[in-house]
Design a protein around this motif. Structure first.
Motif, mmCIF file in Angstrom:
data_model
loop_
_atom_site.group_PDB
_atom_site.id
_atom_site.type_symbol
_atom_site.label_atom_id
_atom_site.label_comp_id
_atom_site.label_asym_id
_atom_site.label_seq_id
_atom_site.Cartn_x
_atom_site.Cartn_y
_atom_site.Cartn_z
ATOM 1 N N GLY B 145 13.661 8.818 -0.193
ATOM 2 C CA GLY B 145 12.644 8.222 -1.042
ATOM 3 C C GLY B 145 11.321 8.935 -0.930
ATOM 4 N N LYS B 146 10.388 8.519 -1.800
ATOM 5 C CA LYS B 146 9.044 9.102 -1.803
ATOM 6 C C LYS B 146 8.043 7.973 -1.560
ATOM 7 C CE LYS B 146 10.224 12.316 -5.526
ATOM 8 N NZ LYS B 146 9.683 12.968 -6.737
ATOM 9 N N VAL B 147 7.082 8.196 -0.684
ATOM 10 C CA VAL B 147 6.078 7.176 -0.388
ATOM 11 C C VAL B 147 4.720 7.661 -0.883
ATOM 12 C CG1 VAL B 147 5.010 5.758 1.416
ATOM 13 C CG2 VAL B 147 7.359 6.584 1.713
ATOM 14 N N PRO B 148 4.082 6.902 -1.789
ATOM 15 C CA PRO B 148 2.775 7.354 -2.283
ATOM 16 C C PRO B 148 1.671 7.076 -1.259
ATOM 17 C CG PRO B 148 3.332 5.235 -3.240
ATOM 18 C CD PRO B 148 4.508 5.644 -2.405
ATOM 19 N N LEU B 149 0.527 7.732 -1.462
ATOM 20 C CA LEU B 149 -0.640 7.491 -0.612
ATOM 21 C C LEU B 149 -1.233 6.130 -0.951
ATOM 22 C CD1 LEU B 149 -2.255 11.014 -0.861
ATOM 23 C CD2 LEU B 149 -1.744 9.853 1.295
ATOM 24 N N ASP B 150 -1.609 5.399 0.058
ATOM 25 C CA ASP B 150 -2.246 4.092 -0.118
ATOM 26 C C ASP B 150 -3.203 3.895 1.038
ATOM 27 O OD1 ASP B 150 -2.961 1.370 -0.021
ATOM 28 O OD2 ASP B 150 -1.014 0.725 -0.803
ATOM 29 N N PRO B 151 -4.510 3.753 0.744
ATOM 30 C CA PRO B 151 -5.493 3.642 1.824
ATOM 31 C C PRO B 151 -5.186 2.498 2.791
ATOM 32 C CG PRO B 151 -6.588 3.680 -0.309
ATOM 33 C CD PRO B 151 -5.130 3.682 -0.585
ATOM 34 N N PRO B 168 2.119 -6.510 0.425
ATOM 35 C CA PRO B 168 3.482 -6.635 -0.108
ATOM 36 C C PRO B 168 3.635 -6.137 -1.542
ATOM 37 C CG PRO B 168 2.457 -8.804 0.095
ATOM 38 C CD PRO B 168 1.523 -7.824 0.730
ATOM 39 N N GLU B 169 2.494 -6.091 -2.284
ATOM 40 C CA GLU B 169 2.577 -5.684 -3.688
ATOM 41 C C GLU B 169 2.408 -4.186 -3.890
ATOM 42 O OE1 GLU B 169 3.312 -8.045 -5.987
ATOM 43 O OE2 GLU B 169 3.446 -9.295 -4.197
ATOM 44 N N SER B 170 2.080 -3.463 -2.822
ATOM 45 C CA SER B 170 1.798 -2.033 -2.982
ATOM 46 C C SER B 170 3.059 -1.266 -3.350
ATOM 47 C CB SER B 170 1.211 -1.490 -1.678
ATOM 48 O OG SER B 170 1.238 -0.080 -1.672
ATOM 49 N N PRO B 171 2.941 -0.273 -4.247
ATOM 50 C CA PRO B 171 4.101 0.576 -4.552
ATOM 51 C C PRO B 171 4.650 1.247 -3.293
ATOM 52 C CG PRO B 171 2.192 1.234 -5.885
ATOM 53 C CD PRO B 171 1.754 0.076 -5.047
ATOM 54 N N ALA B 172 3.769 1.499 -2.318
ATOM 55 C CA ALA B 172 4.242 2.122 -1.075
ATOM 56 C C ALA B 172 5.185 1.184 -0.334
ATOM 57 C CB ALA B 172 3.056 2.493 -0.190
ATOM 58 N N THR B 173 4.899 -0.136 -0.423
ATOM 59 C CA THR B 173 5.759 -1.113 0.247
ATOM 60 C C THR B 173 7.165 -1.074 -0.327
ATOM 61 O OG1 THR B 173 3.901 -2.535 0.800
ATOM 62 C CG2 THR B 173 6.064 -3.567 0.778
ATOM 63 N N SER B 174 7.274 -1.058 -1.657
ATOM 64 C CA SER B 174 8.636 -1.016 -2.228
ATOM 65 C C SER B 174 9.331 0.294 -1.875
ATOM 66 C CB SER B 174 8.676 -1.254 -3.738
ATOM 67 O OG SER B 174 7.473 -0.900 -4.339
ATOM 68 N N SER B 175 8.559 1.399 -1.815
ATOM 69 C CA SER B 175 9.159 2.673 -1.385
ATOM 70 C C SER B 175 9.722 2.551 0.012
ATOM 71 C CB SER B 175 8.131 3.805 -1.378
ATOM 72 O OG SER B 175 7.624 4.021 -2.651
ATOM 73 N N TYR B 176 8.882 2.030 0.925
ATOM 74 C CA TYR B 176 9.339 1.875 2.314
ATOM 75 C C TYR B 176 10.596 1.018 2.371
ATOM 76 C CZ TYR B 176 5.061 3.738 4.584
ATOM 77 O OH TYR B 176 4.033 4.535 5.045
ATOM 78 N N ARG B 177 10.578 -0.099 1.661
ATOM 79 C CA ARG B 177 11.721 -1.025 1.734
ATOM 80 C C ARG B 177 12.996 -0.373 1.223
ATOM 81 N NH1 ARG B 177 10.387 -5.584 3.936
ATOM 82 N NH2 ARG B 177 8.389 -6.589 3.566
ATOM 83 N N ILE B 179 13.691 2.823 1.268
ATOM 84 C CA ILE B 179 14.096 3.819 2.262
ATOM 85 C C ILE B 179 14.787 3.131 3.439
ATOM 86 C CG2 ILE B 179 13.195 5.455 3.989
ATOM 87 C CD1 ILE B 179 10.977 6.104 1.858
ATOM 88 N N ILE B 180 14.187 2.030 3.897
ATOM 89 C CA ILE B 180 14.755 1.306 5.038
ATOM 90 C C ILE B 180 16.151 0.806 4.693
ATOM 91 C CG2 ILE B 180 14.508 -0.790 6.431
ATOM 92 C CD1 ILE B 180 11.388 -0.305 6.047
#
Lengths: 272, 198
Positions: B145-151, B168-177, B179-180
């Motif tokens: 997967g790809k994880v975007p930058l999020d401050p 929980p709403e960050s696009p990075a969160t869904s990326s992480y999930r 991938i996991i």
């Protein structure tokens, strides 16, 4: 009895040696080493970069000379010149690999032996500055590099960090390394400090802000400046271009130029 | 223990001051790694995640050697999109092949940034040679997967908070999930296959 004479060595013609260190990986040491070399060259100086990151050598690619080979001469290895100008020369394990994807899977002693060779056997000739780019951490490479360079009295070290606490935490340890090894800290650079959106100019502190500056204050060392995230800089490094020459209006330029200027201004004070 | 079901061991806990530097050569580092593996009472755990420093040196050789008796499910390799990073990751992939460490897959981190104000995307670390996607195709490894930058990610780490809970709403969160999930699926499949053999 072997007599070691620093004045007869391959580093005899090098006026100033400085190391670029960080406790943390991925903060931009090689970027800062590269841009510092380009900026010093822009000021008319002759610069060499010694890349002692044996596992992840980034320097050759950042100058678009990753396909070059290293030749021998009477006094040792000839460094790779980045262009006809011959004002920037490089040495890196990257040039010695048979294939670019070859992993250098060495334990400490073998790494130490190569670093000793890199320090003693590269025929740099006359240089105003030799920048030593290091891997992250405080281990074999760092101990060996500092020991090997000691007789040549390096100016000191520039420490690179990103703004967040996890990076700064490691750079505090790097400061301790410098203290313990008697390496002067020339200053701290806070890299990846803020991003200005090219569409709407909103500045976002993606990796937080201020950690590097605070650390410099706390440790009583000079703060050399904040370098913002700059896609043009990343692109430049990817393509091995001269960012300093070609993108003077880009957002990272002023900070990088200032870092180089502070180094130039400081050399007279530090060498005495 | 961070939580009842999350335990951590690190040399960071053994240092008496945040300024203490671990200035050790290889052999001493290997000694501590051995201790970490042998002398930590993990109890019964489902997953042991080993976070490593960059490179292909003492720490990496030692951890693979010392864990060879227990079976390692595999390695997750992290990269950013630029060639300067991919260049090193190819070496890491070769390292894994050399020491016969299975590769679960690659994660492309810092993959794009969406401006919170104007919502336009910027490629701060441009994938000039095709990013992890192209590399994975070429080398026949999975892109997890790809994880975007999020401050908020950096902030959460600095504060010792769970980013997944804080944002929980960050696009990075869904990326992480995602991938996991893929990592869990890989591990479950391996165990299933091993059990079949037995």
């Amino acid at each position: 009895l072997l007599l070691f004479l620093p004045e007869r060595s391959n580093l005899a013609g090098v006026r100033h040696i400085l190391l670029v260190l960080s406790g943390k990986g991925g903060v931009g040491k090689s970027t800062i080493s590269t841009e510092l070399a380009l900026a010093l060259r822009h000021s008319g100086k002759k610069v060499g970069i010694l890349d002692v990151d044996l596992c992840g050598p980034s320097i050759p690619r950042m100058f678009r000379v990753q396909d070059s080979a290293v030749h021998q001469c009477d006094s040792g290895w000839v460094p790779v010149f980045v262009d006809q100008d011959k004002s920037i020369s490089l040495m890196s394990i990257g040039f010695l690999l048979e294939k670019p994807d070859d992993a250098v899977v060495w334990r400490g002693p073998k790494k130490n032996a190569l670093i000793k060779q890199f320090v003693a056997d590269v025929a740099w000739g006359d240089l105003d500055f030799l920048i030593v780019d290091t891997p992250p951490g405080t281990s074999d490479e760092h101990i060996s590099t500092v020991e090997a360079l000691r007789p040549y009295k390096p100016l000191g070290a520039i420490l690179v960090t990103t703004p967040q606490a996890v990076a700064v935490g490691d750079v505090r340890r790097e400061l301790t390394f410098c203290k313990k090894t008697g390496l002067r800290v020339l200053g701290i650079v806070e890299n990846m400090s803020g991003f200005v959106c090219p569409h709407c100019s909103e500045c976002t502190n993606i990796f937080s802000k201020g950690g590097g500056e605070e650390l410099a204050k706390y440790a009583g060392v000079p703060f050399l400046g904040c370098v913002p995230l700059d896609p043009q800089l990343s692109q430049s490094l990817e393509e091995g271009r001269d960012f300093i020459q070609e993108f003077p209006k880009s957002s990272a330029f002023p900070a990088l130029a200032q870092i180089a200027q502070q180094i130039l201004d400081g050399t007279s004070q530090w060498s005495s | 223990y961070v939580e009842e079901n999350l335990g951590v061991m690190s040399v960071g806990f053994l240092l008496s001051s945040p300024d203490d530097a671990v200035i050790w050569r290889g052999p001493k580092k290997n000694g501590l790694i051995k201790q970490f593996l042998r002398d930590v009472d993990w109890g019964e755990i489902d997953y042991l995640i080993v976070d490593t420093p960059p490179g292909t040196s003492d720490e990496h050789l030692s951890i693979v050697q010392y864990l060879s008796a227990a079976h390692i499910d595999g390695a997750v390799i992290i990269t950013t999109p630029q060639e300067v990073s991919l260049q090193d990751v190819r070496k890491e992939i070769n390292f894994c092949h050399k020491v016969k460490l299975p590769i679960i897959g690659i994660v492309e981190n810092m993959s794009g940034f969406i401006c919170p104000k104007c919502k336009n995307e910027s490629q701060i670390f441009p994938p000039t040679t095709g990013g992890a996607e192209k590399m994975c195709q070429n080398l026949n490894v999975s892109l997890l997967g790809k994880v975007p930058l999020d401050p908020q990610i950096g902030k959460s780490c600095d504060r010792g908070q769970s980013f997944l809970s804080e944002a929980p709403e960050s696009p990075a969160t869904s990326s992480y999930r995602n991938i996991i999930q893929r990592i869990q699926e890989y591990c479950d499949q391996r165990h299933f296959q091993e059990e079949k053999i037995i």
